[in-house]
Design a protein around this motif. Structure first.
Motif, short mmCIF file in Angstrom:
data_model
loop_
_atom_site.label_atom_id
_atom_site.label_comp_id
_atom_site.label_asym_id
_atom_site.label_seq_id
_atom_site.Cartn_x
_atom_site.Cartn_y
_atom_site.Cartn_z
N LEU A 42 0.83 -1.21 0.00
CA LEU A 42 0.00 0.00 0.00
C LEU A 42 0.86 1.25 0.00
O LEU A 42 1.76 1.40 0.83
N LEU A 43 0.56 2.17 -0.91
CA LEU A 43 1.18 3.49 -0.94
C LEU A 43 0.10 4.53 -0.70
O LEU A 43 -0.91 4.55 -1.40
N VAL A 44 0.31 5.39 0.30
CA VAL A 44 -0.57 6.55 0.53
C VAL A 44 0.25 7.79 0.17
O VAL A 44 1.27 8.06 0.79
N ILE A 45 -0.19 8.51 -0.83
CA ILE A 45 0.61 9.58 -1.40
C ILE A 45 -0.24 10.84 -1.56
O ILE A 45 -1.45 10.77 -1.77
N GLY A 84 3.90 12.00 1.67
CA GLY A 84 3.08 13.21 1.63
C GLY A 84 3.89 14.44 1.98
O GLY A 84 4.92 14.35 2.64
N SER A 85 3.42 15.58 1.52
CA SER A 85 4.13 16.84 1.76
C SER A 85 3.14 17.94 2.12
O SER A 85 2.07 18.05 1.49
N ASN A 86 3.49 18.73 3.12
CA ASN A 86 2.66 19.87 3.52
C ASN A 86 2.41 20.79 2.34
O ASN A 86 3.33 21.13 1.59
N VAL A 93 3.05 16.96 -6.58
CA VAL A 93 3.19 15.53 -6.32
C VAL A 93 3.58 14.81 -7.61
O VAL A 93 4.43 13.91 -7.60
N ARG A 94 2.98 15.20 -8.72
CA ARG A 94 3.32 14.62 -10.03
C ARG A 94 4.79 14.82 -10.37
O ARG A 94 5.47 13.89 -10.82
N ASP A 95 5.31 16.03 -10.14
CA ASP A 95 6.65 16.39 -10.61
C ASP A 95 7.76 16.07 -9.63
O ASP A 95 8.90 15.81 -10.05
N HIS A 96 7.46 16.08 -8.32
CA HIS A 96 8.54 15.99 -7.33
C HIS A 96 8.46 14.79 -6.39
O HIS A 96 9.47 14.43 -5.78
N PRO A 99 8.30 10.87 -9.14
CA PRO A 99 9.56 10.46 -9.78
C PRO A 99 10.64 10.03 -8.80
O PRO A 99 11.58 9.32 -9.19
N ASN A 100 10.52 10.44 -7.54
CA ASN A 100 11.57 10.15 -6.56
C ASN A 100 11.23 8.99 -5.64
O ASN A 100 12.00 8.71 -4.70
N LEU A 101 10.14 8.31 -5.90
CA LEU A 101 9.80 7.12 -5.12
C LEU A 101 10.41 5.89 -5.77
O LEU A 101 10.42 5.76 -7.00
#
Length: 241
Positions: A42-45, A84-86, A93-96, A99-101
């Protein structure tokens, strides 16, 4: 009503506490403790809701709570990861983030995004580009995963928002929900309904992010969409309230 949005929005930014993400590891297991041996990965993003902002310990946030529900309902081992990010919007989320996961073989992805798009006054066209591209990016990287999008809650019920500002933002959130649901159908994802019940006890001390109870409620609401069995999840969620 743009002056209301600007004036009350500035006041909310000054008044509301900016809470950090919770302490703890961003991955975990229930059952087997090797990724290759787990049945559900499971990924929660997404935004701060994916990060678990609002609680002190990550064990009380959405990803581990949802993993617990999946494990309890299926008996299958679960690996979970939160990313997740504040203040993140769809395009960020698409760009940063995506791609880094690492390219783990996630079987299920829960997408917590849209509230900041509404808060930042993104229109249908801008949200379509950001959110639509995000869905494409997720499908390209994890083509076999079941993707579930959780749309923004009713912003008129958020305690931190003054009535006028909440009304303006809810108008924007409706655009986000409609466009997001359409894009999910077009691009192979599942749009859940918004949380059917939004009450003060579900919010943390900042009046904006979820509390321990709020994340547990989120998990109960989303588990059926993740499993593809809404009827069983509704029964389970009702029994736990």
């Amino acid at each position: 009503m743009f002056p209301v949005y600007v004036w009350q929005g500035i006041g909310v930014r000054r008044r509301v506490e900016r809470m950090p993400p919770p302490d703890g590891a961003v991955t975990g297991f229930l059952g087997n403790e090797a990724i290759r041996d787990t049945a559900i990965r499971l990924l929660v993003i997404g935004d701060s809701s994916a990060a678990g902002v609002g609680v002190a310990n990550i064990e009380d946030s959405l990803a581990p709570k949802l993993a617990e529900r999946l494990y309890a309902l299926t008996g299958l081992s679960v690996f979970w990861r939160t990313a997740g990010s504040n203040s993140a919007v769809s395009a960020e989320v698409r760009d940063h983030v995506v791609p880094n996961l690492a390219r783990e073989a996630f079987t299920h992805i829960v997408l917590m995004i849209g509230t900041n798009d509404a808060k930042n006054f993104h229109g249908a066209r801008k949200f379509k580009k950001g959110f639509g591209g995000l869905l494409y990016a997720l499908k390209a990287k994890w083509p076999e995963a079941r993707i579930v999008w959780s749309p923004p809650v009713d912003l008129k019920r958020v305690p931190a928002l003054p009535r006028g500002l909440a009304h303006v933002l809810e108008l924007r959130a409706r655009i986000i929900r409609r466009m997001g649901a359409r894009l999910c159908v077009e691009r192979g994802a599942i749009a859940s309904t918004s949380l059917p019940r939004v009450e003060p006890a579900g919010f943390s001390r900042d009046g904006f992010h979820a509390s321990i109870e709020g994340y547990a409620y989120y998990a109960n609401h989303l588990v059926g969409y993740v499993l593809g069995d809404r009827s069983r999840a509704d029964e389970t969620s009702g029994a736990l309230r």
